[in-house]
Design an enzyme around this catalytic site. Structure first.
Site, PDB file in Angstrom:
ATOM      1  N   ARG A  27       0.859  -1.189   0.000  1.00 18.15           N
ATOM      2  CA  ARG A  27       0.000   0.000   0.000  1.00 18.15           C
ATOM      3  C   ARG A  27       0.896   1.239   0.000  1.00 18.15           C
ATOM      4  O   ARG A  27       1.954   1.245   0.602  1.00 18.15           O
ATOM      5  CB  ARG A  27      -0.872  -0.037   1.259  1.00 18.15           C
ATOM      6  CG  ARG A  27      -1.924   1.016   1.351  1.00 18.15           C
ATOM      7  CD  ARG A  27      -2.856   0.781   2.541  1.00 18.15           C
ATOM      8  NE  ARG A  27      -3.722  -0.365   2.263  1.00 18.15           N
ATOM      9  CZ  ARG A  27      -4.014  -1.317   3.155  1.00 18.15           C
ATOM     10  NH1 ARG A  27      -3.531  -1.268   4.374  1.00 18.15           N
ATOM     11  NH2 ARG A  27      -4.803  -2.311   2.823  1.00 18.15           N
ATOM     12  N   ASN A  91      -0.573  -0.993  13.207  1.00 17.88           N
ATOM     13  CA  ASN A  91      -0.025  -2.060  12.373  1.00 17.88           C
ATOM     14  C   ASN A  91       1.169  -2.682  13.065  1.00 17.88           C
ATOM     15  O   ASN A  91       2.081  -1.968  13.474  1.00 17.88           O
ATOM     16  CB  ASN A  91       0.488  -1.480  11.042  1.00 17.88           C
ATOM     17  CG  ASN A  91      -0.605  -0.900  10.194  1.00 17.88           C
ATOM     18  OD1 ASN A  91      -1.502  -1.600   9.766  1.00 17.88           O
ATOM     19  ND2 ASN A  91      -0.535   0.400   9.948  1.00 17.88           N
ATOM     20  N   ASP A 107       4.723  -4.689   6.524  1.00 18.93           N
ATOM     21  CA  ASP A 107       3.482  -4.920   7.260  1.00 18.93           C
ATOM     22  C   ASP A 107       3.369  -6.410   7.574  1.00 18.93           C
ATOM     23  O   ASP A 107       3.427  -7.238   6.670  1.00 18.93           O
ATOM     24  CB  ASP A 107       2.304  -4.457   6.391  1.00 18.93           C
ATOM     25  CG  ASP A 107       0.970  -4.581   7.103  1.00 18.93           C
ATOM     26  OD1 ASP A 107       0.627  -5.697   7.533  1.00 18.93           O
ATOM     27  OD2 ASP A 107       0.268  -3.564   7.200  1.00 18.93           O
ATOM     28  N   ASP A 109       0.710  -7.964   8.951  1.00 10.42           N
ATOM     29  CA  ASP A 109      -0.668  -8.453   8.934  1.00 10.42           C
ATOM     30  C   ASP A 109      -1.449  -8.219  10.222  1.00 10.42           C
ATOM     31  O   ASP A 109      -2.599  -7.840  10.161  1.00 10.42           O
ATOM     32  CB  ASP A 109      -0.757  -9.951   8.566  1.00 10.42           C
ATOM     33  CG  ASP A 109       0.254 -10.346   7.516  1.00 10.42           C
ATOM     34  OD1 ASP A 109       0.245  -9.727   6.444  1.00 10.42           O
ATOM     35  OD2 ASP A 109       1.080 -11.231   7.782  1.00 10.42           O
ATOM     36  N   ASP A 111      -3.022  -6.512  13.355  1.00  8.50           N
ATOM     37  CA  ASP A 111      -3.378  -5.135  13.659  1.00  8.50           C
ATOM     38  C   ASP A 111      -4.107  -5.088  14.988  1.00  8.50           C
ATOM     39  O   ASP A 111      -4.785  -6.051  15.365  1.00  8.50           O
ATOM     40  CB  ASP A 111      -4.297  -4.560  12.571  1.00  8.50           C
ATOM     41  CG  ASP A 111      -3.676  -4.654  11.186  1.00  8.50           C
ATOM     42  OD1 ASP A 111      -2.591  -4.079  10.995  1.00  8.50           O
ATOM     43  OD2 ASP A 111      -4.264  -5.311  10.311  1.00  8.50           O
ATOM     44  N   ASP A 124      -7.004  -9.635  12.214  1.00  7.44           N
ATOM     45  CA  ASP A 124      -6.259 -10.323  11.161  1.00  7.44           C
ATOM     46  C   ASP A 124      -5.308 -11.415  11.647  1.00  7.44           C
ATOM     47  O   ASP A 124      -4.303 -11.699  10.989  1.00  7.44           O
ATOM     48  CB  ASP A 124      -5.493  -9.319  10.279  1.00  7.44           C
ATOM     49  CG  ASP A 124      -6.426  -8.290   9.652  1.00  7.44           C
ATOM     50  OD1 ASP A 124      -7.592  -8.643   9.382  1.00  7.44           O
ATOM     51  OD2 ASP A 124      -6.003  -7.145   9.443  1.00  7.44           O
ATOM     52  N   GLU A 127      -5.036 -14.047   8.977  1.00  7.94           N
ATOM     53  CA  GLU A 127      -4.194 -13.589   7.875  1.00  7.94           C
ATOM     54  C   GLU A 127      -2.711 -13.705   8.271  1.00  7.94           C
ATOM     55  O   GLU A 127      -1.881 -14.129   7.478  1.00  7.94           O
ATOM     56  CB  GLU A 127      -4.547 -12.126   7.563  1.00  7.94           C
ATOM     57  CG  GLU A 127      -3.914 -11.591   6.310  1.00  7.94           C
ATOM     58  CD  GLU A 127      -4.345 -10.156   6.033  1.00  7.94           C
ATOM     59  OE1 GLU A 127      -3.489  -9.392   5.556  1.00  7.94           O
ATOM     60  OE2 GLU A 127      -5.521  -9.801   6.291  1.00  7.94           O
TER      61      GLU A 127
END
EC number: 3.6.1.15
Length: 182
Positions: A27, A91, A107, A109, A111, A124, A127
């Site tokens: 991102r 994050n 990152d 994943d 959070d 997450d 994830e």
């Protein structure tokens, strides 16, 4: 360690790029205003900032947010200033690096979201498990991230740094002063 002479100064705009563990771009935030740089941290503001996702999708942040990045902690903090109070999105991520192109981090994943009423949620986790196996984060990164979750929760519980309403208000006020002169 001396501060980089060529680093961003108060009022400058920088790009922020987050990556995944495999090095792929995740991102990008364009035009984050820098409010403060120190040897170890950068404080900035995103306000109607253009965000580009890895799939090319683009959107603009809805509300102003004070952002906090540190060179030694494996998390960064986004304090979103909303009508019903301050919400935080944290994050779990590598410490940032800054080069001529952007402020960059990986990152990981996981959070933590903190609601205006103080409720905390770990997001997450599924994830994180999936990517941890896919990209082989390994036990060292897992240990570091879990330790930093504890540090992060301690900061939240004790309203340390970016988790203090006074801190967010102070930096947002400074942003408003700088934005008037741009």
């Amino acid at each position: 360690m001396a501060r980089e002479v060529n680093g961003p100064r108060e009022g400058d705009f920088i790009t922020i790029k987050s990556y995944k563990h495999d090095g792929s771009l995740h991102r990008t935030w364009r035009d984050t205003m820098v409010l403060k740089t120190s040897e170890n941290s950068i404080i900035g503001v995103n306000d109607h900032t253009l965000v580009t996702e890895d799939d090319g999708r683009r959107w603009v942040t809805r509300e102003p947010a004070v952002v906090y990045f540190h060179k030694h902690y494996w998390f960064n903090v986004i304090a979103m200033i909303r009508d019903n109070g301050i919400s935080y999105y944290c994050n779990l991520a590598s410490p940032f690096v800054l080069d001529k192109e952007a402020l960059k981090y990986i990152d990981y994943d996981l959070d933590v979201k903190v609601f205006p009423d103080g409720e905390k949620r770990l997001l997450d986790a599924d994830e994180y498990e999936d990517f941890s196996q896919r990209w082989n984060y390994g036990p060292e990164i897992d240990r570091i991230l879990k330790g930093n979750v504890l540090t992060l929760v301690d900061w939240i519980n004790n309203k340390k740094g970016p988790f203090s309403e006074e801190y967010v208000n102070l930096w947002y006020k400074r942003y408003q002063e700088l934005a008037q002169h741009k």
